[in-house]
Design an enzyme around this catalytic site. Structure first.
Site, short mmCIF file in Angstrom:
data_model
loop_
_atom_site.label_atom_id
_atom_site.label_comp_id
_atom_site.label_asym_id
_atom_site.label_seq_id
_atom_site.Cartn_x
_atom_site.Cartn_y
_atom_site.Cartn_z
CE LYS A 66 -0.30 -0.57 4.74
NZ LYS A 66 -0.82 -1.28 6.41
CE1 TYR A 99 13.41 31.18 4.91
CE2 TYR A 99 13.18 28.73 4.22
CZ TYR A 99 13.18 29.73 4.26
OH TYR A 99 12.36 30.35 2.42
C1 LIG Z 1 -0.23 -2.05 6.69
C2 LIG Z 1 -0.53 -2.99 7.13
C3 LIG Z 1 -0.08 -4.44 7.91
C4 LIG Z 1 1.85 -4.73 7.55
O1 LIG Z 1 2.24 -3.60 8.77
P1 LIG Z 1 3.49 -3.34 9.26
O2 LIG Z 1 3.52 -3.02 10.34
O3 LIG Z 1 4.14 -2.59 7.71
O4 LIG Z 1 4.59 -4.69 8.95
C5 LIG Z 1 -0.64 -5.82 7.83
N1 LIG Z 1 -2.31 -5.66 7.72
C6 LIG Z 1 -2.85 -4.74 7.46
C7 LIG Z 1 -4.06 -4.70 8.15
C8 LIG Z 1 -2.41 -3.36 6.83
O5 LIG Z 1 -3.25 -2.51 7.26
#
Ligand SMILES: *Cc1c(COP(=O)(O)O)cnc(C)c1O
Length: 348
Positions: free
Chosen positions: A33, A245
């Site tokens: 994702k 800044y």
């Molecule tokens: C993002 C996600 C993961 C992975 O989590 P990590 O901490 O990056 O391993 C697993 N399950 C779901 C449902 C997620 O949304």
């Protein structure tokens, strides 16, 4: 002169083999994702073909990812209309049902589809409630075209292995989900710390990219993204002069300052304070002054430096992203997903 994100094929391969080693033969759902946690679909998806599934959050991501791979895609947020259902089917997605309102939508199909049922076990975010689960299963089982591939749930506190929520969620999951179902619960932190939660499908995200899901670095993981940028100017400042800044940093001695061509417009965190480490010619130097949109300034007093030298912002053993994240009061996940399109990406 642009900032560069070098994506290491060998590090990714190493991390995938580590996932397999820890997951004892479970199938692997590679979490890609948010553009592969900011590592870019087009670079990552050809390198993870041994994953059994790729998971994205929403349909727009599935659409983009489909340009690069034929692997089945798991759609974590599921579908909210018939139009979305049709597109998800056309994209060969497995569809998560996490909300009762989604049931009627998926039931209205004549195509063969595979669904994942997400149940609520204590995180109180997404998931069917215990009292609805049996009903949902019954309805779907009466439908000739829908196959329940897996029942999943998600840990709230897996990054703290001793937190009692983990055991409570695990127990609730096992109580609701009868043994004949395939199960999926483990994210990276659970894969690395809780072998009993591995079940049939693991869902590694951050560990694929080589960052630790815990508060401290995990010695077996190798960083996949190295973020670097060139030194584009070197200045001398005398004691008492300020930089950047807001003039927030004032030299307490005569200093040599490197100006590096990266800033928050590239995704370097603006909240990184003076003192955040930057690796230049194998030496950990300190960020000084405020991060601006295109530039940062680094104290390189006593370090051999020339124009064009590479400054490494994160992603090597001496400077993992987790360290920078801690300074900037965030997590590596946010650093990675924040790297902007202005940065040049390259496979190495
Ligand atoms: C993002 C996600 C993961 C992975 O989590 P990590 O901490 O990056 O391993 C697993 N399950 C779901 C449902 C997620 O949304």
């Amino acid at each position: 002169m642009r900032a560069l994100a070098s994506i290491s094929q060998s590090a990714l391969a190493h991390n995938i083999s580590l996932v397999k080693q820890y997951s004892q033969g479970a199938k692997v759902v590679a979490m890609v994702k948010s553009n592969a946690y900011g590592h870019h679909f087009d670079l990552i998806s050809p390198l993870i073909q041994e994953a059994d599934l790729l998971a994205v959050s929403e349909l727009s991501e599935a659409r983009k990812l489909r340009q690069y791979t034929q692997q089945p895609i798991l759609l974590l947020s599921g579908v909210y209309s018939q139009t979305e259902l049709h597109e998800a089917i056309n994209l060969n997605c497995r569809i998560v049902v996490h909300e009762l309102a989604q049931l009627a939508i998926v039931l209205n199909t004549k195509s063969n589809i595979k669904v994942w049922l997400q149940i609520e076990t204590g995180m109180h975010r997404l998931g069917l409630f215990e009292q609805d689960f049996a009903k949902v299963v019954e309805k779907i089982q009466q439908h000739p075209n829908i196959y329940i591939e897996t029942v999943m749930s998600h840990f709230a506190c897996a990054d703290k292995p001793d937190d009692p929520h983990n055991q409570q969620q695990y127990d609730k999951f096992n109580r609701i989900v009868k043994s004949h179902w395939k199960k999926s619960m483990a994210n990276s932190a659970a894969i690395l710390s809780n072998p009993s939660s591995v079940f049939d499908f693991v869902r590694p995200g951050i560990m694929l990219y080589g960052a630790s899901p815990f508060h401290e670095k995990h010695s077996e993981l190798k960083p996949v993204m190295k973020l670097s940028a060139p030194i584009i100017s070197i200045n001398k400042v005398t004691k008492g002069e300020s930089i950047g800044y807001g003039a927030t940093w004032v030299a307490d001695k005569d200093s040599k300052i490197a100006v590096v061509g990266i800033g928050y417009g590239d995704g370097y965190p603006r909240h990184a304070p003076s003192g955040t480490p930057v690796l230049i010619n194998q030496r950990l130097c300190s960020l000084v002054g405020r991060v601006s949109m295109d530039l940062i300034t680094v104290d390189v007093s006593g370090v051999e430096t020339q124009l064009g030298d590479e400054a490494i912002l994160w992603g090597v053993d001496k400077l993992p992203a987790e360290v920078v994240a801690k300074y900037a009061n965030t997590i590596s996940y946010e650093l990675f997903t924040g790297v902007s399109n202005r940065v040049n990406f390259k496979l190495v």
